[in-house]
Design a protein around this motif. Structure first.
Motif, PDB file in Angstrom:
ATOM      1  N   THR A   1      26.189  39.075  46.826  1.00 39.62           N
ATOM      2  CA  THR A   1      27.514  38.963  46.208  1.00 39.62           C
ATOM      3  C   THR A   1      28.419  38.047  47.032  1.00 39.62           C
ATOM      4  N   CYS A   2      28.423  38.243  48.348  1.00 46.29           N
ATOM      5  CA  CYS A   2      29.282  37.426  49.224  1.00 46.29           C
ATOM      6  C   CYS A   2      28.880  35.950  49.161  1.00 46.29           C
ATOM      7  N   THR A   3      27.588  35.670  49.252  1.00 44.66           N
ATOM      8  CA  THR A   3      27.156  34.273  49.223  1.00 44.66           C
ATOM      9  C   THR A   3      27.340  33.662  47.832  1.00 44.66           C
TER      10      THR A   3
ATOM     11  N   GLN B   1      36.849  41.240  42.299  1.00 43.87           N
ATOM     12  CA  GLN B   1      35.583  41.975  42.376  1.00 43.87           C
ATOM     13  C   GLN B   1      34.388  41.170  41.888  1.00 43.87           C
ATOM     14  N   ASP B   2      34.617  40.143  41.067  1.00 42.35           N
ATOM     15  CA  ASP B   2      33.519  39.332  40.556  1.00 42.35           C
ATOM     16  C   ASP B   2      33.364  38.071  41.418  1.00 42.35           C
ATOM     17  N   PRO B   3      32.178  37.833  41.990  1.00 40.45           N
ATOM     18  CA  PRO B   3      32.034  36.717  42.939  1.00 40.45           C
ATOM     19  C   PRO B   3      32.278  35.346  42.317  1.00 40.45           C
ATOM     20  N   ASP B   4      31.790  35.116  41.090  1.00 40.59           N
ATOM     21  CA  ASP B   4      32.002  33.814  40.456  1.00 40.59           C
ATOM     22  C   ASP B   4      33.484  33.573  40.178  1.00 40.59           C
ATOM     23  N   THR B   5      34.145  34.607  39.675  1.00 41.50           N
ATOM     24  CA  THR B   5      35.584  34.498  39.416  1.00 41.50           C
ATOM     25  C   THR B   5      36.330  34.230  40.719  1.00 41.50           C
TER      26      THR B   5
END
Length: 307
Positions: free
Chosen positions: A225-227, A278-282
């Motif tokens: 998620t972080c990457t 909370q959403d990585p792409d966003t």
């Protein structure tokens, strides 16, 4: 059970981290038959030119992805920071194992801290991002390009060619160097690491369901998620090896935060944006939106136009 062929760069670090990953995978599948195929990439062949001058995207992955496409290998073990943010069709990063230390490590002769280096000291790095941040912190030092494996760089420093060097902490730790060699670790909040620094990305064909399922045993949702957030920011910013760009995502009190960095090579400007979602792409796109709003994208456009 079928035999799996793993593609890896030939460098000592790449082979070491590949073996370490295979060991962790085999701890879940003791009977798994795995063989490593060494692949020399364009980035490995170019040893006397700064990588940013060659057009950095995919320098360490293209030949390996070709072997994946040709079914010579079943999976590739990459340093995720070397993998372009846009994946070719038919391939997927199926697994991001637990991330190693993402910080940058500062090594110096006589263990002199960065802030205490004498004016005019020569600091070696192969990264525009590191160089720009070093110059932003101190404009009275000289940043000098250095290539080679970890041992080579340390020897160059110890011989006096450099007063200090900056390396990825992850590489030092994976190669078994003790903390004693490091003068200090830079705080990732203030000295922003490379996108996905310290993380591995295991790439395979999208239709290899059996392997993808097996890889889930060693997959870290948190680090993936972080990457993902970091790579989403990189993708939007069209960041490449020619641009000093960094990003560092982490959970703080259960919230996902991303700190993004964009700078010119000389360190004269510094744009840092930190956001949460909370959403990585966003999240990656939120940081990119703010970078565009405050004018940081102009730096990237200028650099890309000059290439």
């Amino acid at each position: 059970m079928r035999k799996f062929i793993v593609g890896s760069r030939r460098s000592g670090l790449a082979m070491t981290q590949s073996r370490q990953f295979i060991d962790s995978l085999k701890s879940h599948y003791p009977d798994m038959d795995i063989e490593i195929k060494e692949i020399v990439t364009k980035g490995d062949r170019i040893v006397d030119v700064q990588l940013s001058k060659v057009g950095g995207k995919g320098l360490f992955v293209k030949e390996i992805e070709q072997a994946l496409a040709d079914k010579e290998i079943d999976m590739a073990i990459h340093s995720l920071k070397d993998v372009p943010s846009s994946m070719p069709e038919g391939f997927t990063i199926a697994c991001v194992p637990e991330r190693e230390d993402m910080r940058d490590a500062f090594l110096s002769n006589n263990k002199v801290h960065f802030k205490d280096l004498p004016a005019g000291s020569v600091v070696g790095t192969s990264s525009l991002r590191r160089g720009a941040q070093l110059l932003a912190m101190r404009d009275d030092i000289e940043v000098k390009w250095v290539r080679g494996n970890i041992d080579t760089r340390i020897k160059k420093m110890e011989s006096g060619e450099y007063d200090a060097i900056v390396l990825a902490a992850a590489g030092l730790k994976r190669m078994g160097w003790s903390d004693n060699i490091v003068t200090e670790y830079f705080d990732p909040e203030s000295f922003i690491p490379a996108i996905a620094q310290g993380a591995l990305g295991i790439e395979c064909r999208s239709d290899d369901k059996e392997l993808i399922e097996m890889l889930q045993k060693v997959h870290s949702d948190v680090d993936a998620t972080c990457t993902s957030a970091e790579r989403a920011f990189l993708k939007r910013m069209d960041g490449s090896c020619q641009v000093p760009i960094g990003g560092y995502a982490a959970y703080e009190d259960g919230e996902l935060y991303l700190t993004g960095l964009i700078m010119p090579e000389d360190g004269s400007e510094q744009y840092i944006v930190k956001k949460s979602h909370q959403d990585p792409d966003t999240l990656g796109n939120l940081v990119a939106d703010e970078m565009e709003r405050i004018g940081a994208k102009d730096i990237i456009d200028r650099i890309n136009e000059s290439l």
